[in-house]
Enzyme design. Structure first.
Site, PDB file in Angstrom:
ATOM      1  N   ASN A  65       0.801  -1.218   0.000  1.00 26.32           N
ATOM      2  CA  ASN A  65       0.000   0.000   0.000  1.00 26.32           C
ATOM      3  C   ASN A  65       0.838   1.273   0.000  1.00 26.32           C
ATOM      4  O   ASN A  65       0.335   2.334  -0.383  1.00 26.32           O
ATOM      5  CB  ASN A  65      -0.938  -0.016   1.221  1.00 26.32           C
ATOM      6  CG  ASN A  65      -1.657   1.291   1.413  1.00 26.32           C
ATOM      7  OD1 ASN A  65      -2.564   1.622   0.655  1.00 26.32           O
ATOM      8  ND2 ASN A  65      -1.261   2.054   2.430  1.00 26.32           N
ATOM      9  N   ALA A 111       3.475   6.320 -14.585  1.00 25.30           N
ATOM     10  CA  ALA A 111       4.376   5.243 -15.017  1.00 25.30           C
ATOM     11  C   ALA A 111       4.449   4.148 -13.970  1.00 25.30           C
ATOM     12  O   ALA A 111       4.423   2.949 -14.290  1.00 25.30           O
ATOM     13  CB  ALA A 111       5.764   5.804 -15.293  1.00 25.30           C
ATOM     14  N   SER A 112       4.514   4.527 -12.710  1.00 24.34           N
ATOM     15  CA  SER A 112       4.614   3.529 -11.640  1.00 24.34           C
ATOM     16  C   SER A 112       3.348   2.691 -11.549  1.00 24.34           C
ATOM     17  O   SER A 112       3.406   1.476 -11.355  1.00 24.34           O
ATOM     18  CB  SER A 112       4.891   4.217 -10.299  1.00 24.34           C
ATOM     19  OG  SER A 112       3.769   4.965  -9.841  1.00 24.34           O
ATOM     20  N   TYR A 170       4.280   9.153 -11.531  1.00 23.09           N
ATOM     21  CA  TYR A 170       3.236   8.426 -10.790  1.00 23.09           C
ATOM     22  C   TYR A 170       2.465   7.512 -11.736  1.00 23.09           C
ATOM     23  O   TYR A 170       2.241   6.334 -11.436  1.00 23.09           O
ATOM     24  CB  TYR A 170       2.300   9.430 -10.125  1.00 23.09           C
ATOM     25  CG  TYR A 170       1.115   8.802  -9.430  1.00 23.09           C
ATOM     26  CD1 TYR A 170       1.218   8.327  -8.127  1.00 23.09           C
ATOM     27  CD2 TYR A 170      -0.119   8.705 -10.067  1.00 23.09           C
ATOM     28  CE1 TYR A 170       0.141   7.749  -7.484  1.00 23.09           C
ATOM     29  CE2 TYR A 170      -1.201   8.136  -9.427  1.00 23.09           C
ATOM     30  CZ  TYR A 170      -1.080   7.670  -8.135  1.00 23.09           C
ATOM     31  OH  TYR A 170      -2.155   7.094  -7.507  1.00 23.09           O
TER      32      TYR A 170
END
Length: 330
Positions: A93, A160-161, A158
């Site tokens: 998370n 891309a992740s 972000y």
């Protein structure tokens, strides 16, 4: 939604537990008796949460952990087994956000977003899968978010992740084919009312305010409990997430263009602020609650970036459908 789950025989590891969704998940699972191993960078916030969980009648262990460090992740897993005897579920998370034009966000910030949001999840899976195979059961829950389906301009690293997480999880599920009692579950919540926006790195030069439509992190916590009770490959939280996925899947260019228009329009009007690296490079002292308080601030809804993105998605779908029909009749 009320449940009567009994997780008293389960040990659950939660990363990014010091605030936001992670904290909401911890408190939800504590009510069902799960033994909790809480991980994040902020030691004091974790210890306070562990005490809250214990007051709800369960056992909890705070383990300060940097999810960028494979050695610390391995130590976290070892402590979890020592604490609970096994690891029945691991919830990936921990996550960070950086906003701004890709060339304005410092290279080290972009890199750290990828390391935390993507590499951290991979390191966790690399660590926990051998435990699962040895005990012949286990549940890995990846909190990916709607960002895994819908690209957000001015949050390129972000995006891309999160897109990377989708591919990683699919590949991992393939590798685990035949291990019927080991499950990889992907969670796709819509926009949430958490302190995440206060924590984010911001290089837009403008104040960002997520307001409705946002969902309570409690909804994600409930979804996690349901996945632990009955694992499934993926679970979506909130109608908004489904709308955004459909918009980009059917009309990607139109949806992306509409989103850029909405964001640029907002940034022209928003209050100017200084650049900040937020909690990307180092943890911050503020924002340790589960909720961010945004649902109470309904007065600024007309200037919401996130609401605008949803509107853009709907507009993209509508325009795309009209164009499609026009071509069919031409």
């Amino acid at each position: 939604m009320k449940h009567d789950f009994d997780f008293s025989n389960k040990t659950v590891v939660i990363t990014g537990a010091s605030s936001g969704v992670g904290k909401a998940i911890a408190l939800e699972l504590a009510r069902y008796g799960a033994r909790l191993v809480l991980a994040a960078r902020r030691k004091e916030a974790l210890e306070e949460l562990a005490l809250e969980c214990e007051q709800l009648g369960t056992e909890a262990l705070a383990v300060p952990t940097d999810m960028n460090a494979i050695t610390e992740i391995r130590a976290l897993a070892a402590k979890a087994v020592e604490f609970g005897g096994s690891i029945d579920a691991w919830i990936n998370n921990a996550g960070v956000l950086a906003a701004g034009p890709v060339e304005d966000v410092p290279a080290e910030v972009n890199e750290q977003v990828i390391k935390t949001n993507l590499t951290g999840y991979i390191h966790a899976a690399h660590t926990i899968i051998p435990y699962f195979k040895n005990q012949e059961h286990g549940i890995l829950i990846n909190n990916i978010s709607v960002g895994g389906w819908f690209p957000t301009p001015y949050s390129a690293a972000y995006t891309a992740s999160k897109f990377g997480l989708c591919g990683f999880s699919q590949a991992l599920k393939g590798e685990l084919h035949g291990w019927d009692n080991i499950h990889v579950c992907d969670l796709y919540p819509a926009f949430l009312d958490t302190p995440g926006m206060q924590h984010s790195a911001n290089y837009t030069g403008k104040e960002l305010k997520p307001v409705p439509p946002v969902y309570s992190p409690q909804k994600v916590a409930e979804a996690v409990a349901e996945l632990i009770d009955c694992p499934q490959p993926q679970k979506t939280v909130g109608l908004t997430a489904k709308l955004l996925r459909l918009a980009f899947l059917v009309f990607p260019t139109i949806s992306r263009t509409a989103t850029v228009f909405v964001i640029r329009r907002y940034l022209k009007r928003a209050k100017a602020i200084e650049y900040t690296s937020g909690n990307v490079l180092e943890p911050v002292l503020y924002g340790t609650s589960a909720e961010g308080g945004w649902q109470k601030k309904t007065g600024s809804s007309s200037s919401s970036v996130r609401k605008g993105i949803v509107v853009a998605a709907a507009a993209g779908l509508l325009i795309g459908l009209l164009l499609s029909r026009s071509r069919q009749h031409s």
